[in-house]
Design a protein around this motif. Sequence first.
Motif, PDB file in Angstrom:
ATOM      1  N   GLY A   1      -0.749   5.012  11.314  1.00 27.87           N
ATOM      2  CA  GLY A   1      -1.349   5.503   9.898  1.00 27.87           C
ATOM      3  C   GLY A   1      -0.639   6.952  10.055  1.00 27.87           C
ATOM      4  N   ASN A   2      -0.916   7.531   8.867  1.00 26.95           N
ATOM      5  CA  ASN A   2      -0.352   9.043   8.722  1.00 26.95           C
ATOM      6  C   ASN A   2      -1.296  10.016   7.882  1.00 26.95           C
ATOM      7  OD1 ASN A   2       1.100  11.393   8.140  1.00 26.95           O
ATOM      8  ND2 ASN A   2       2.581  10.376   6.527  1.00 26.95           N
ATOM      9  N   ASP A   3      -2.111  10.800   8.595  1.00 30.59           N
ATOM     10  CA  ASP A   3      -3.175  11.422   8.244  1.00 30.59           C
ATOM     11  C   ASP A   3      -2.241  12.855   8.082  1.00 30.59           C
ATOM     12  OD1 ASP A   3      -3.287  12.828  10.493  1.00 30.59           O
ATOM     13  OD2 ASP A   3      -5.193  12.428  10.907  1.00 30.59           O
ATOM     14  N   GLY A   4      -1.222  13.170   7.978  1.00 29.09           N
ATOM     15  CA  GLY A   4      -0.611  14.320   7.854  1.00 29.09           C
ATOM     16  C   GLY A   4      -0.289  14.623   6.350  1.00 29.09           C
ATOM     17  N   ASP A   5       0.455  15.637   5.973  1.00 27.81           N
ATOM     18  CA  ASP A   5       0.857  16.076   4.514  1.00 27.81           C
ATOM     19  C   ASP A   5       2.375  15.619   4.258  1.00 27.81           C
ATOM     20  OD1 ASP A   5      -1.627  17.156   4.227  1.00 27.81           O
ATOM     21  OD2 ASP A   5      -0.886  19.010   4.958  1.00 27.81           O
TER      22      ASP A   5
ATOM     23  N   GLY B   1       0.791  -1.356   0.037  1.00 27.84           N
ATOM     24  CA  GLY B   1       0.081  -0.044   0.032  1.00 27.84           C
ATOM     25  C   GLY B   1       0.871   1.182   0.077  1.00 27.84           C
ATOM     26  N   GLY B   2       0.490   2.179   0.730  1.00 28.71           N
ATOM     27  CA  GLY B   2       1.491   3.273   1.039  1.00 28.71           C
ATOM     28  C   GLY B   2       2.558   3.218   2.004  1.00 28.71           C
TER      29      GLY B   2
ATOM     30  N   THR C   1      -1.711   7.396   4.251  1.00 28.37           N
ATOM     31  CA  THR C   1      -1.697   5.997   4.904  1.00 28.37           C
ATOM     32  C   THR C   1      -2.701   5.646   5.873  1.00 28.37           C
ATOM     33  OG1 THR C   1       0.538   5.886   3.912  1.00 28.37           O
ATOM     34  CG2 THR C   1      -0.414   4.008   5.413  1.00 28.37           C
ATOM     35  N   THR C   2      -3.739   4.728   5.700  1.00 21.03           N
ATOM     36  CA  THR C   2      -4.628   4.503   6.855  1.00 21.03           C
ATOM     37  C   THR C   2      -3.902   3.009   7.580  1.00 21.03           C
ATOM     38  OG1 THR C   2      -5.897   3.115   5.447  1.00 21.03           O
ATOM     39  CG2 THR C   2      -6.516   5.314   5.651  1.00 21.03           C
TER      40      THR C   2
END
Length: 125
Positions: free
Chosen positions: A92-96, A15-16, A44-45
Amino acid sequence: MSVVQAPSAPTHTLGGTTFTSLATPSRGSTTDNSLWRVQLAPGTTPTPHSLTREEIFLVLRGTADVTIDGVQETALTGSAIVVPSGVPFGLGNDGDEPVELLCCLPVGGQAQLGDGTLLTPPWAQ
């Protein structure tokens, strides 16, 4: 073998997320613990799973979203994330910006997916 040079590129992608095997049995560098670098792309979730052995992450860069046993936290650069064996977790990574982590797992540790499937992470072998 005392010094193990890092590969020039990630060794696995899911995935990411990219994984770079650093010190692992398949690289001829260890018999007890495996060490690898993880990079989480922005957006990335988490993939919820548990482990058969304790796993430790060190956040090298960025901010990771962490859920361990249903508790959500944020891990900043320099934070250690300790995941006990048998406890559901996800990163996960919900940042930019990308998140980069260093991870250590005893050799032979396996991930258990939500459906009960056991998986030996190839980047840790």
